[in-house]
Design an enzyme around this catalytic site. Structure first.
Site, PDB file in Angstrom:
ATOM      1  N   SER A  25       6.002  12.373  76.533  1.00 40.82           N
ATOM      2  CA  SER A  25       5.839  13.736  75.996  1.00 40.82           C
ATOM      3  C   SER A  25       4.362  13.915  75.764  1.00 40.82           C
ATOM      4  O   SER A  25       3.627  12.925  75.620  1.00 40.82           O
ATOM      5  CB  SER A  25       6.580  13.847  74.651  1.00 40.82           C
TER       6      SER A  25
ATOM      7  N   TYR B  94       9.777  10.755  66.249  1.00 41.51           N
ATOM      8  CA  TYR B  94       9.660  11.120  67.668  1.00 41.51           C
ATOM      9  C   TYR B  94       8.251  10.785  68.166  1.00 41.51           C
ATOM     10  O   TYR B  94       8.086  10.109  69.189  1.00 41.51           O
ATOM     11  CB  TYR B  94       9.954  12.620  67.827  1.00 41.51           C
TER      12      TYR B  94
HETATM   13  C1  BGC Z   1       9.547  18.166  72.549  1.00 40.47           C
HETATM   14  C2  BGC Z   1       9.790  19.632  72.369  1.00 40.47           C
HETATM   15  C3  BGC Z   1       8.491  20.368  72.140  1.00 40.47           C
HETATM   16  C4  BGC Z   1       7.492  20.002  73.196  1.00 40.47           C
HETATM   17  C5  BGC Z   1       6.140  20.667  72.992  1.00 40.47           C
HETATM   18  C6  BGC Z   1       8.485  17.920  73.574  1.00 40.47           C
HETATM   19  O1  BGC Z   1       8.224  16.558  73.636  1.00 40.47           O
HETATM   20  O2  BGC Z   1      10.743  17.545  72.979  1.00 40.47           O
HETATM   21  O3  BGC Z   1      10.663  19.828  71.275  1.00 40.47           O
HETATM   22  O4  BGC Z   1       8.717  21.769  72.197  1.00 40.47           O
HETATM   23  O5  BGC Z   1       7.312  18.618  73.205  1.00 40.47           O
HETATM   24  O6  BGC Z   1       5.668  20.517  71.680  1.00 40.47           O
END
Ligand code: BGC
Length: 255
Positions: free
Chosen positions: A143, A156
């Site tokens: 991410s 996360y």
């Molecule tokens: C997350 C999303 C978020 C995006 C941008 C991703 O890793 O799962 O919830 O909107 O990042 O911030």
């Protein structure tokens, strides 16, 4: 860019980005093990469709956070599809809550699936790739939050940041076995993990303002980059993170 003759395991492939990757890889000629945990019907239907269209696919249930289930998944894939050349660590979860309210249970859940799960799969698939003598490619779907904070998403972000260093370390340790390891770092993508955002017009408006290209990504746009990294077209790429975020991490509020 193709995956002809290759076998790929894609985790969390019953929905969202994993589902799109499984489809893209099959279209590129790969045999695909579609790992699922919660989306059984979707994963099974996808495998059936691929098999009926002349491809080779397997839907495999496994909790990526359990070493025994992961080892069994890689073993079944190798036995039934004839190898294990590509792994995509895609399975992931997130839940918004203030850091000071995060329970031990929630921390364990997110870190177990997002980080420990990726490690267990990397280790099991990496061993198979090493033992085959043919090498392989491992792609982690991290991410933008492998590097950028996301308030209210402490576990996360910690797990995705861990995924960044796991990838860098693995790239060095596995290079002698011809195994490449890279991350794809998506920004906001229209998938079930973002259902809350997709149903909230104010959040969608704000997102379109802070994403330079002005919109969320389609899962297929992430799948194309994963395909590149999985394929031999990326034969000299290892230890890198590819951002697929419409410029989101470069966003700056004009003064
Ligand atoms: C997350 C999303 C978020 C995006 C941008 C991703 O890793 O799962 O919830 O909107 O990042 O911030």
């Amino acid at each position: 860019m193709d995956l002809k003759g290759k076998v790929a395991v894609v985790t969390g492939a019953g929905s969202g980005i994993g589902y799109a990757i499984a489809q893209r890889f099959a279209a590129a000629g790969a045999a695909v093990a579609i790992n699922y945990f919660g989306y059984e019907n979707e994963a099974r239907a996808l495998a059936e469709r691929m098999n009926s269209q002349g491809g080779r696919a397997l839907a495999v249930k496994a909790d990526v956070a359990k070493a025994g289930e992961v080892a069994a998944m890689v073993e079944q894939t190798t036995r039934e599809l004839g190898g294990c050349h590509v792994l995509v660590n895609n399975a992931g979860v997130e839940k918004a809550m203030p850091l000071l309210d995060v329970t031990e249970e929630e921390w364990d859940k997110e870190v177990s699936i997002n980080l420990k799960g990726a490690f267990l799969c990397l280790q099991a698939a990496g061993r198979a790739m090493r033992d085959s003598g043919q090498g392989g490619s491992i792609v982690n779907i991290s991410s933008i939050h492998e590097d950028f904070p996301f308030p209210l998403h402490g576990p996360y972000c910690a797990s995705k940041g861990g995924l960044r260093m796991l990838m860098r370390n693995a790239a060095l340790e596995l290079a002698p076995y011809q195994i490449r390891v890279n991350n794809v770092a998506p920004g906001a993508v229209a998938t079930p993990i973002n259902t809350g955002t997709l149903n909230d017009p104010a959040k969608m408006q704000r997102l379109s303002e802070i994403i330079p290209v002005g919109r969320m990504a389609k899962p297929e746009e992430v799948a194309d980059v994963a395909l590149f990294l999985a394929s031999d077209s990326a034969s000299y790429v290892t230890g890198s993170t590819y951002y697929v975020d419409g410029g989101m991490v470069r966003y700056a509020e004009p003064l």
